[in-house]
Design an enzyme around this catalytic site. Structure first.
Site, PDB file in Angstrom:
ATOM      1  N   PHE A 146       0.863  -1.186   0.000  1.00  0.00           N
ATOM      2  CA  PHE A 146       0.000   0.000   0.000  1.00  0.00           C
ATOM      3  C   PHE A 146       0.898   1.235   0.000  1.00  0.00           C
ATOM      4  O   PHE A 146       1.768   1.374   0.855  1.00  0.00           O
ATOM      5  CB  PHE A 146      -0.920   0.035   1.229  1.00  0.00           C
ATOM      6  CG  PHE A 146      -1.821   1.244   1.213  1.00  0.00           C
ATOM      7  CD1 PHE A 146      -2.958   1.262   0.422  1.00  0.00           C
ATOM      8  CD2 PHE A 146      -1.509   2.369   1.955  1.00  0.00           C
ATOM      9  CE1 PHE A 146      -3.779   2.390   0.375  1.00  0.00           C
ATOM     10  CE2 PHE A 146      -2.322   3.501   1.913  1.00  0.00           C
ATOM     11  CZ  PHE A 146      -3.461   3.503   1.119  1.00  0.00           C
ATOM     12  N   ASP A 162       9.265   2.675   1.477  1.00  0.00           N
ATOM     13  CA  ASP A 162       8.096   3.407   1.968  1.00  0.00           C
ATOM     14  C   ASP A 162       8.000   3.134   3.466  1.00  0.00           C
ATOM     15  O   ASP A 162       7.539   2.086   3.900  1.00  0.00           O
ATOM     16  CB  ASP A 162       6.842   2.923   1.231  1.00  0.00           C
ATOM     17  CG  ASP A 162       5.571   3.609   1.732  1.00  0.00           C
ATOM     18  OD1 ASP A 162       5.616   4.229   2.816  1.00  0.00           O
ATOM     19  OD2 ASP A 162       4.540   3.495   1.044  1.00  0.00           O
ATOM     20  N   LYS A 199       2.928   9.426   8.362  1.00  0.00           N
ATOM     21  CA  LYS A 199       2.045   9.162   9.502  1.00  0.00           C
ATOM     22  C   LYS A 199       2.491   9.720  10.865  1.00  0.00           C
ATOM     23  O   LYS A 199       1.937  10.693  11.344  1.00  0.00           O
ATOM     24  CB  LYS A 199       1.789   7.662   9.595  1.00  0.00           C
ATOM     25  CG  LYS A 199       0.891   7.164   8.454  1.00  0.00           C
ATOM     26  CD  LYS A 199       0.339   5.780   8.723  1.00  0.00           C
ATOM     27  CE  LYS A 199      -0.830   5.444   7.831  1.00  0.00           C
ATOM     28  NZ  LYS A 199      -0.506   5.024   6.482  1.00  0.00           N
TER      29      LYS A 199
END
Ligand SMILES: *Cc1c(COP(=O)(O)O)cnc(C)c1O
Length: 409
Positions: free
Chosen positions: A144, A229, A258
């Site tokens: 993702f 990532d 995040k």
């Protein structure tokens, strides 16, 4: 306050359903306050927050040092744009460089944008510095990478593509954890490998410890870039600043978002000096990227993680959480074992035996928030400040929910 006291929670939910685009499916609860690892709803019911804003709220809610820094910065200076230097941006970039492999930093506002910047830099480096026609990315199944067009094209889960075709060209997917498959698809047009060190949304899947080193070797052999990532795994989530530190190798480019500013929107793309040559003035930009508010928050988060010794705490309390999940798995049919690293924790669930949405609802009714990941996992991503006894409480609630308690009457 915008939410009227006289309204019921159901009224608020109905208002939201009338005016919001229908792309989310929020749970029927409205939180109004948080403190530490707890959230409170409009009726002052208390919840242990093991969703953590989807692995964002690393210092928990209402951390006084972060709250004060944000308030101070808001009074002083919110935004100036990247037409000018700003002190906070420079300080956060210096701090990130000092704790990572990277030499240079680009700031943006989200994980998808950080990946977008990473992929644009990789292509531009190959095309303008190396002068090679390399434009393809190899990514992993179940990955993702976010919701922009390039990020969904990189994402290896077909349901994120539905109705959005044609996708951005140049993305190839291979099984996560499989080095031979990765090596086999790389050709003279491949630009970079892009993977998560631990797949978060894909199901909290940590690869074999030798996987990242294998990817580094493959990237070097083919003279292509390794992009990691670390949007979910970075900034201490796995017990080290960055998850790739567990592997002993470094990437060429890394994306963060995040947890970086503890809940204030921010993204960052970090790279080596060499690869940074792919960008020139005007090549890429972001209006909000690196604004003083977000950077002050980011800088404060990094300082608090250091000052409160949170990396080693995450390692210890995360191990305790995953031991608890492993132990639950030995007793409860349908649980298939603990997953993850640090406080990016999960437990495998056989969807034929356990209805995850029902477990999440029962846990919520019993005062615990958690999330799903992939097709077969429950994910627990509490704030780094969570205590061992709060972890024990969460495990207790999860067990009660799995045993049928907490159903909505
Ligand atoms: C959440 C996430 C993203 C996307 O971040 P946004 O801020 O929602 O754009 C990208 N990559 C990974 C690994 C993520 O977990």
């Amino acid at each position: 306050m915008i939410v009227q006291i006289t309204e019921t929670q159901n009224d608020v939910v109905a208002r939201a359903r009338r005016v919001m685009t229908p792309n989310y499916k929020p749970q029927p609860v409205v939180f109004t306050q948080g403190e530490g690892a707890f959230l409170y709803d409009r009726e002052q019911r208390r919840y242990l927050d093991f969703a953590g804003g989807i692995a964002v709220c690393c210092l928990g809610h209402g951390h006084p040092v972060l709250a004060n820094a944000i308030a101070e910065q808001a009074k002083q200076l919110l935004h100036v744009s990247n037409l000018y230097f700003n002190q906070m941006q420079i300080e956060l970039a210096e701090k990130l460089v000092s704790i990572s492999f990277a030499d240079r930093v680009f700031f943006c506002n989200s994980g998808a944008e950080a990946n977008e910047a990473a992929m644009k830099l990789a292509r531009r480096y190959m095309q303008t510095v190396r002068k090679e026609n390399r434009w393809k990315f190899v990514c992993a199944h179940h990955s993702f990478h976010g919701r922009t067009w390039a990020a969904i094209s990189a994402t290896g889960q077909p349901h994120y593509h539905e109705g959005f075709g044609p996708l951005v060209p140049g993305f190839v997917h291979v099984p996560f954890g499989n080095l031979e498959a990765m090596d086999a698809v790389i050709d003279e047009e491949t630009c970079a490998i892009l993977v998560e060190p631990v797949q978060g949304e894909g199901g909290v899947l940590a690869p074999d410890p030798a996987y990242l080193a294998g990817l580094r070797a493959i990237a070097d052999k083919h003279r292509i870039l390794l992009i990691l990532d670390e949007v979910q795994t970075g900034v201490g989530r796995t017990g080290k600043w960055f998850a790739h530190e567990h592997s002993g190798v470094t990437p060429d480019i890394m994306s963060l978002a995040k947890g970086l500013a503890g809940g204030v929107p921010i993204g960052a793309m970090l790279c080596t000096e060499e690869v940074s040559k792919g960008f020139a003035p005007g090549a890429h930009a972001s209006t909000f990227g690196g604004n003083p508010l977000a950077c002050r928050a980011g800088l404060t988060v990094l300082k608090v993680i250091e000052q409160e010794g949170l990396l080693s705490h995450v390692e210890r309390v995360g191990a305790h959480l995953r031991e608890g999940l492993a132990e639950l798995s030995t007793r409860i049919p349908g649980l298939t074992g603990a997953r993850g690293m640090g406080l990016l924790a999960g437990v495998g669930v056989d969807p034929k035996v356990i209805d995850r949405a029902a477990i999440i609802e029962r846990c919520r009714n019993l005062g615990l928030l958690l999330t799903q990941a992939g097709s077969d996992a429950l994910r627990l991503t509490p704030p780094y400040i969570v205590s061992r006894s709060q972890v024990d409480d969460a495990l207790g609630i999860l067990e009660r929910a799995l045993n049928g308690e907490g159903a909505t009457p």
